[in-house]
Design an enzyme around this catalytic site. Structure first.
Site, PDB file in Angstrom:
ATOM      1  N   GLN A  27     -45.550  11.293  76.577  1.00  0.00           N
ATOM      2  CA  GLN A  27     -45.654  10.983  75.157  1.00  0.00           C
ATOM      3  C   GLN A  27     -44.275  10.751  74.572  1.00  0.00           C
ATOM      4  OE1 GLN A  27     -47.817  14.609  74.281  1.00  0.00           O
ATOM      5  NE2 GLN A  27     -46.177  15.285  72.932  1.00  0.00           N
ATOM      6  N   GLY A  28     -44.248   9.859  73.590  1.00  0.00           N
ATOM      7  CA  GLY A  28     -43.010   9.537  72.896  1.00  0.00           C
ATOM      8  C   GLY A  28     -43.311   9.326  71.423  1.00  0.00           C
ATOM      9  N   TYR A  29     -42.263   9.138  70.668  1.00  0.00           N
ATOM     10  CA  TYR A  29     -42.401   9.078  69.211  1.00  0.00           C
ATOM     11  C   TYR A  29     -41.834   7.775  68.691  1.00  0.00           C
ATOM     12  CZ  TYR A  29     -43.992  13.685  69.915  1.00  0.00           C
ATOM     13  OH  TYR A  29     -44.750  14.736  70.353  1.00  0.00           O
ATOM     14  N   LEU A  30     -42.659   7.096  67.890  1.00  0.00           N
ATOM     15  CA  LEU A  30     -42.286   5.810  67.316  1.00  0.00           C
ATOM     16  C   LEU A  30     -41.607   5.996  65.971  1.00  0.00           C
ATOM     17  CD1 LEU A  30     -45.632   3.970  68.081  1.00  0.00           C
ATOM     18  CD2 LEU A  30     -43.496   3.829  69.374  1.00  0.00           C
ATOM     19  N   ASN A 141     -42.816  19.004  69.895  1.00  0.00           N
ATOM     20  CA  ASN A 141     -42.636  17.999  70.941  1.00  0.00           C
ATOM     21  C   ASN A 141     -41.748  16.848  70.478  1.00  0.00           C
ATOM     22  OD1 ASN A 141     -44.142  18.764  73.420  1.00  0.00           O
ATOM     23  ND2 ASN A 141     -45.841  18.909  72.000  1.00  0.00           N
TER      24      ASN A 141
END
Length: 152
Positions: A27-30, A141
């Protein structure tokens, strides 16, 4: 409105490992700010989530399924700092738990989460539960993706 009520704890020992089968999550964050926008690839499926600001264990949450190829492309091209972890989910004494064992830059960090229906809901504490970190933003996270922590 979608709402998530979640408490988060550090984990001690390995007794939890026999309680479920781990699944790989990326998972990553935009976007980070008052709200965060997360992209996730897990179970061969893609997800996009919008999460509001934490108020204790409570925050707004909206999650949508997206094509896995699009999730993978976003993780590879749009996210700075991707979380790689194994998640083991199981029910313990009537409560659903998720234990995340982090890989990569957060290697060795193990965190347990319980989702509740009410912020004051009681639950039985597993013996492997350590310090509560619900209100410590270092363990969000979205922050771990950019600022890894050493194992607890």
């Amino acid at each position: 409105m979608g709402v998530e009520i979640e408490r988060k704890f550090l984990v001690q020992g390995d007794a939890w490992r026999t309680l479920g089968t781990p699944e790989r999550f990326w998972q990553g964050y935009l976007c980070r700010g008052t709200a965060v926008v997360r992209v996730r690839l897990a179970f061969g499926r893609g997800f996009l989530a919008v999460k509001g600001e934490n108020v204790g264990p409570v925050r707004a949450e909206y999650e949508y399924e997206i094509p896995p190829a699009e999730a993978e492309e976003m993780l590879e091209t749009l996210c700075h700092g991707v979380i790689d972890k194994w998640r083991t989910s199981f029910v313990w004494h009537g409560s659903r738990w998720e234990v995340d064992e982090f890989l990569g830059s957060n290697q060795g960090l193990v965190v347990a989460e319980i989702e509740l229906s009410d912020p004051e809901q009681s639950f039985v504490r597993p013996p492997w539960l350590g310090l509560e970190v619900t209100d410590d933003p270092r363990y969000y996270n979205s922050n771990l993706a950019l600022n890894p922590l050493p194992p607890s």
